[in-house]
Scaffold this active site. Structure first.
Site, PDB file in Angstrom:
ATOM      1  N   ILE A 641     -10.219  -6.566 -29.427  1.00 40.85           N
ATOM      2  CA  ILE A 641      -9.706  -5.250 -29.038  1.00 40.85           C
ATOM      3  C   ILE A 641     -10.890  -4.346 -28.699  1.00 40.85           C
ATOM      4  CG2 ILE A 641      -8.437  -3.225 -29.853  1.00 40.85           C
ATOM      5  CD1 ILE A 641      -6.744  -5.829 -29.265  1.00 40.85           C
ATOM      6  N   GLY A 714      -4.945  -9.742 -22.499  1.00 35.74           N
ATOM      7  CA  GLY A 714      -4.231  -8.592 -21.951  1.00 35.74           C
ATOM      8  C   GLY A 714      -3.263  -7.991 -22.949  1.00 35.74           C
ATOM      9  N   GLU A 717       1.589  -5.871 -20.869  1.00 29.81           N
ATOM     10  CA  GLU A 717       2.970  -6.257 -20.616  1.00 29.81           C
ATOM     11  C   GLU A 717       3.671  -6.890 -21.812  1.00 29.81           C
ATOM     12  OE1 GLU A 717       3.066  -7.581 -16.088  1.00 29.81           O
ATOM     13  OE2 GLU A 717       1.065  -7.739 -16.919  1.00 29.81           O
TER      14      GLU A 717
END
Ligand code: MOS
Length: 755
Positions: A641, A714, A717
């Site tokens: 992160i 990612g 989404e």
């Protein structure tokens, strides 16, 4: 306000590192003070305004336009129709690339969907162009609109999404169902949804000879330069796209579309800059949407609740003339261990605009159906839904057998369940009420998203004042990409993020890859990291070759970049500042460059995914059927992160989109005309603050050694994927009703419940 909380483990915080710090957005102040200029804010000298006239029928021909009347309107300069539209160098009916769609640019009088451009009015003012478009008063030869399951044309597919297989089979499905002691089967319907970015699609086009400058929101600048170059017969290098800010893209700004091409054509035709901005209603057709699906899931289980067979079929709507197919059934491939899995798609051609990628394309619709099906299967087996998922936990990717590059899903289940309080959940529905008598239900869903990686380039310049400039073209869609990318660059360069100037959002900069697929931070970040390493290596060459430097001769030992200084790797007390090294070498700067891509061998050897688990609480009024999501807890593992503040906000955004999918969004078609009846933000429902409950996003630590050298996955989404099913399952738990179509409405819950 949503309640915010997040946990961050120690491993993500490297000592002295910029990554892991919750910095605020670099462009935040510009945005909240209104100084960020979006495409339509550009008003070059002599600019004209273009307004599309769009069809009000779904199929047929335009037989007449009152051109002379419209042209006579004061201020109207020109009207572009198929009769006078300048030629293009590439046939718009021929697909240029898998990412290129067939577009309507007044090639003829055919109408293929409602809101298709049928003429372009160009005027000195927006008002004159708008009024001119109204005066065109089109007449049509109308044919029947085919917008339903019954009158659409069913067809077999060769591919879904962007080149994924339409049918994937693992194992022996018949044998799997024969071995099952319990079989469940149901159909799930997801509606057409529209991106509805706050900022409409816009372009300000300026020609200077055979050079084209475009101010436009754009998620894929380098690809777009190639495509615009091909359409207008000029080299890609002659196209300059400026896209410093996007007011949301969600996939719809990654793809070229007809209206924007027409605006550029108008600028060339009239030799003046032209601005074209779509109205909200005009975005319901020519700029993509999430296509409608009808999905059937059939699951077989043995006596212990293990899947023996999983069959997911998706019938997906597309246009009559192109074939973007929501890869919904493929959501069943990467997650649950079943010895036999069949994921297959068929197509349905309708008189609609072509669908396109929209946030978690495929995964959003597909996992919505899959996660309800898993809940129904758990119910049939008499098992707790979380236990059922754990019983079907895949240790390796189903079918391919590839190991996951990393998979912290068990931790997501455990931490999410603990934070939510899942262990107190009664197995049967309709068991819980709140103090006001509302039915309370708890549901869950698994979240998963793949990890694409795009080739990207970057440049890093170390300057003799001790600061750096880093450059890569990709746009920041609002998620804070610039901030996270600058943190990555700062870390590699051994600088504080405040010492790093970050340039982006212009196509003349090194190609930043695609801002999409939840792959921007990993893709552009790796390029920035490698460009930074290149710059540091060049600086180290200067220092280690200089007898006056304390680093002299340390070439083989190596140096470490930290705090704006290079240090000997074997003796960190010996070092020198970047500024001193450059000054003594008589250099104003050193420049590092890189073109980066994930090693393709990684994807062949490993299954690359982010994972998560979402837990939802809903309350349902037993008399009125009114539903509120009251609590959502998501736990996600997505590698390293970079910026927990921004990541948490991406998870919140995804989860809120999940609420939207489950309870709000639907484009409603009048099947007599093919028109969308709610093509505006008043009646196309999206959640407002009052619809968003307490949100909790837990950042599960994950050290993925394979995904890419940064360890970054990612986050954009994945939050949608678990949430939709979790809410639908919570509604069942509250009411005893299985609703298998979205959005879930009051009327679905009003009929008497099965007790
Ligand atoms: Mo997206 S649908 O990758 O912007």
């Amino acid at each position: 306000m949503p309640h915010e909380s997040a946990t961050l483990s120690v491993p993500h915080r490297r000592h002295g590192s910029n990554a892991g710090q919750p910095l605020t957005r670099r462009d935040g102040r510009l945005k909240v003070t209104g100084r960020a200029t979006f495409a339509a804010d550009n008003h070059p000298e002599g600019m004209l305004y273009a307004v599309s006239a769009v069809s009000t029928i779904a199929r047929g021909r335009v037989t007449h336009l009152d051109i002379e009347v419209a042209k006579g309107h004061p201020g109207v300069v020109e009207i572009m129709t198929p009769a006078n539209r300048p030629p293009l160098s590439h046939d718009p009916d021929v697909k240029m690339a898998p990412f290129g769609f067939r577009v309507e640019v007044l090639q003829d009088d055919t109408v293929r969907y409602v809101n298709q451009p049928i003429a372009l009015v160009i005027a000195e003012t927006l008002e004159a162009a708008t009024e001119g478009a109204l005066l065109l008063n089109p007449r049509y030869a109308v044919e029947e609109a085919r917008t339903t399951l019954e009158n659409g044309q069913h067809y077999e597919l060769s591919a879904v999404g962007i080149g994924s297989p339409a049918r994937t089979a693992h194992g022996d499905l018949d044998a799997g169902f024969q071995a099952a002691s319990i079989v469940t089967e149901a159909e799930y319907v997801t509606p057409p949804q529209y991106h509805n970015a706050m900022e409409p699609h816009a372009v300000v086009a300026q020609w200077d000879g055979d050079h084209l400058t475009l101010d436009m929101p754009n998620q894929a600048m380098a690809l777009s330069c190639i495509s615009y170059g091909a359409y207008f017969g000029i080299p890609a290098e002659n196209v300059l796209i400026r896209s410093p800010f996007l007011g949301g893209g969600f996939g719809s700004k990654a793809i070229l579309n007809g209206p924007q091409l027409l605006g550029i054509l108008a600028a060339r035709m009239l030799k003046r800059p032209v601005k074209l901005v779509l109205t909200r209603a005009q975005m319901y057709g020519p700029v993509g949407h999430r296509g409608k699906t009808w999905q059937t899931l059939r699951l077989g289980m043995d006596g212990e609740g293990h899947l023996t067979a999983l069959h997911h079929h998706a019938l997906c709507a597309t246009s009559s003339f192109d074939d973007f197919i929501e890869p919904a059934a493929n959501a069943s491939l990467p997650l649950y261990a079943s010895p036999a899995i069949l994921a297959e798609h068929t197509g349905l051609r309708l008189d609609i605009g072509t669908p396109g990628p929209m946030r978690a394309p495929g995964e959003a619709s597909g996992s919505a159906a899959l996660e309800i099906a898993m809940d129904e299967a758990a119910e049939a087996c008499g098992m707790d839904p979380l236990d059922f998922r754990l019983a079907n936990y895949a240790e390796t990717e189903p079918g391919s057998g590839k190991p996951f590059s990393s998979k912290a899903l068990r931790e997501c289940y455990a931490e999410g369940a603990k934070r939510f309080g899942w262990s107190g959940r009664p197995l049967r529905p309709r068991q819980m009420r709140d103090e006001n008598g509302l039915l309370v239900g708890w549901g869950m869903g698994t979240a998963v998203f793949h990890c694409p990686h795009f080739p990207a380039e970057a440049r890093a310049t170390l300057r003799d004042d001790g600061t750096a400039l880093v450059e890569t073209s990709g746009a920041d869609m609002g998620q804070g990409a610039w901030t996270a990318l600058a943190q990555i660059a700062a870390e590699t360069l051994g600088l504080d993020p405040d010492q790093v100037e970050f340039h982006s959002g212009v196509s003349s900069l090194p190609d930043g890859g695609i801002a999409g697929g939840s792959g921007h931070t990993a893709s552009a970040g790796l390029a920035l990291n490698n460009a930074g390493e290149d710059a540091i290596a060049r600086l180290a060459e200067l220092a280690t070759a200089d007898p006056q430097s304390p680093l002299f001769g340390a070439g083989n030992i190596g140096v470490v970049a930290r705090g704006g200084r290079l240090h000997r790797r074997d003796d960190e007390g010996q070092g020198e500042s970047y500024a001193d090294i450059l000054r003594r070498a008589g250099r104003a700067e050193v420049v590092g460059t890189a073109r980066a891509m994930r090693d393709p061998a990684v994807g062949s050897a490993h299954a690359l995914y982010s994972h998560g688990a979402v837990f939802a609480e809903v309350k349902v009024d037993p008399d009125l059927g009114q539903v509120r999501a009251t609590r959502l807890v998501g736990a996600f593992a997505a590698g390293r992160i970079i910026n927990p503040r921004l990541v948490r906000s991406q998870y919140f955004g995804g989860m809120i989109w999940g609420i939207s999918f489950a309870l709000h969004e639907e484009a409603i078609t009048d099947h007599r005309t093919g028109r969308i009846m709610n093509a505006d933000l008043a009646e196309y429902h999206v959640p407002v603050n009052a619809d968003v409950p307490a949100l909790d996003a837990i950042l599960i630590p994950e050290d993925d050694p394979y995904i890419n050298p940064l360890g970054v996955k990612g986050v954009g989404e994945i939050g949608i994927t678990g949430t939709v099913g979790a809410i639908a399952n919570a509604i069942w738990h509250a009411t005893g009703k299985r609703v298998r179509r979205f959005p879930i409405r009051i009327e679905d819950l009003l009929a008497p419940a099965e007790e």
